[in-house]
Design a protein around this motif. Structure first.
Motif, short mmCIF file in Angstrom:
data_model
loop_
_atom_site.label_atom_id
_atom_site.label_comp_id
_atom_site.label_asym_id
_atom_site.label_seq_id
_atom_site.Cartn_x
_atom_site.Cartn_y
_atom_site.Cartn_z
N ILE A 55 0.85 -1.20 0.00
CA ILE A 55 0.00 0.00 0.00
C ILE A 55 0.88 1.24 0.00
O ILE A 55 0.63 2.20 -0.74
CB ILE A 55 -0.94 0.00 1.22
CG1 ILE A 55 -1.97 -1.13 1.12
CG2 ILE A 55 -1.64 1.35 1.35
CD1 ILE A 55 -2.84 -1.27 2.36
N CYS A 60 -7.63 3.89 7.93
CA CYS A 60 -7.59 3.53 6.52
C CYS A 60 -8.86 3.95 5.79
O CYS A 60 -9.91 4.16 6.40
CB CYS A 60 -7.39 2.01 6.36
SG CYS A 60 -8.66 1.02 7.20
N ASP A 65 -11.04 0.84 -0.47
CA ASP A 65 -10.59 0.88 -1.86
C ASP A 65 -11.75 0.73 -2.84
O ASP A 65 -11.53 0.74 -4.05
CB ASP A 65 -9.57 -0.23 -2.13
CG ASP A 65 -8.18 0.16 -1.66
OD1 ASP A 65 -7.93 1.37 -1.48
OD2 ASP A 65 -7.35 -0.75 -1.47
#
Length: 260
Positions: free
Chosen positions: A56, A143, A146
């Motif tokens: 990542i 986070c 995605d």
């Protein structure tokens, strides 16, 4: 920038080599087949997820093509060193559908993989807390999802890509072409890159859960539908379709050989 990329590569290498050392210890000391399988699946999943956390960073700091190159090389490493471990639940589901393993083994292997994927958070956070370039103020618990398309579309993308990955892997394993492993890794990496801007291109429920469960932008239900239902659905469809693909491919190949 070069020194920061080297740092990320060294962290990835450290994860791979330490996992390989643990695999050697397991293979020498664990004799029961099921226990060995569960241990190896745990380690493979931990290695996969730890490495992909670092990937990542690579993707964000150095771009998708550097990410793809490293992922391609890692896929070759995993194929050479994981043996019977897969770090992926639907591989065991397919084996169960084939009748080659009991449901209990498939279920336990999946639990071992989930445990491996969740066990590496502190390890990854420790490496990020070293404050190497690209890791400043990073947290595994902070986070963003995605998934950049609706959940149904994301599930379809994950499912179709998983289907293609599994079908091509089976064909390559069946025909055993020269450089088949390289071709398999190239196809898988290409599909990940193609899906990256839409669903993240995980094609593996354990990997997606370790890296992206409960991240901003998705509910748990959406995550489950996209990354578990989607990819496992694609795998099951590939298991069902492949006998027909195999029959047609082999019948055509046999016919061509007879004509020659």
């Amino acid at each position: 920038m070069a020194s920061a990329l080297i740092a990320s590569c060294l962290l990835i290498a450290a994860s791979c080599l330490s996992s390989e050392l643990i695999r050697i210890i397991i293979n020498k000391n664990v004799e029961t087949p099921l226990s060995k399988l569960l241990c190896l699946e745990f380690i493979a999943s931990a290695e996969l997820c730890a490495v992909c956390f670092e990937l990542i960073v690579v993707a964000e700091e150095y771009g998708i093509w550097m990410y793809a190159l490293i992922l391609f090389l890692l896929t070759l490493w995993w194929a050479a060193h994981w043996a019977d471990a897969s770090a992926c639940p639907y591989i065991h589901l397919e084996a169960y559908l084939d009748g080659s393993v009991h449901f209990s083994q498939a279920f336990l292997a999946t639990l071992a993989e989930i445990a491996g994927g969740l066990a590496i958070y502190k390890y990854v956070q420790y490496t990020w807390d070293l404050q190497l370039s690209g890791h400043i103020n990073r947290s595994v618990w902070d986070c963003d999802a995605d998934l950049h398309v609706p959940a149904f579309q994301g599930a379809l993308i994950e499912g179709v890509a998983t289907f293609l990955c599994r079908i091509m892997s089976k064909i390559i394993a069946e025909f055993e072409p020269r450089f088949g492993g390289v071709l398999d890794a190239f196809i898988g990496t290409s599909l990940v890159v193609a899906a990256c801007d839409y669903s993240g291109g995980y094609f593996n429920p354990v990997l997606a859960t370790s890296l992206k469960l409960n991240c901003r932008g998705n509910t748990v239900a959406e995550h489950f539908v996209v990354y578990w239902v989607g990819s496992i659905g694609g795998s099951v469809v590939s298991w069902w379709v492949y006998p027909f693909v195999k029959e047609n491919l082999f019948s055509k190949t046999s016919t061509d050989k007879k004509q020659k």
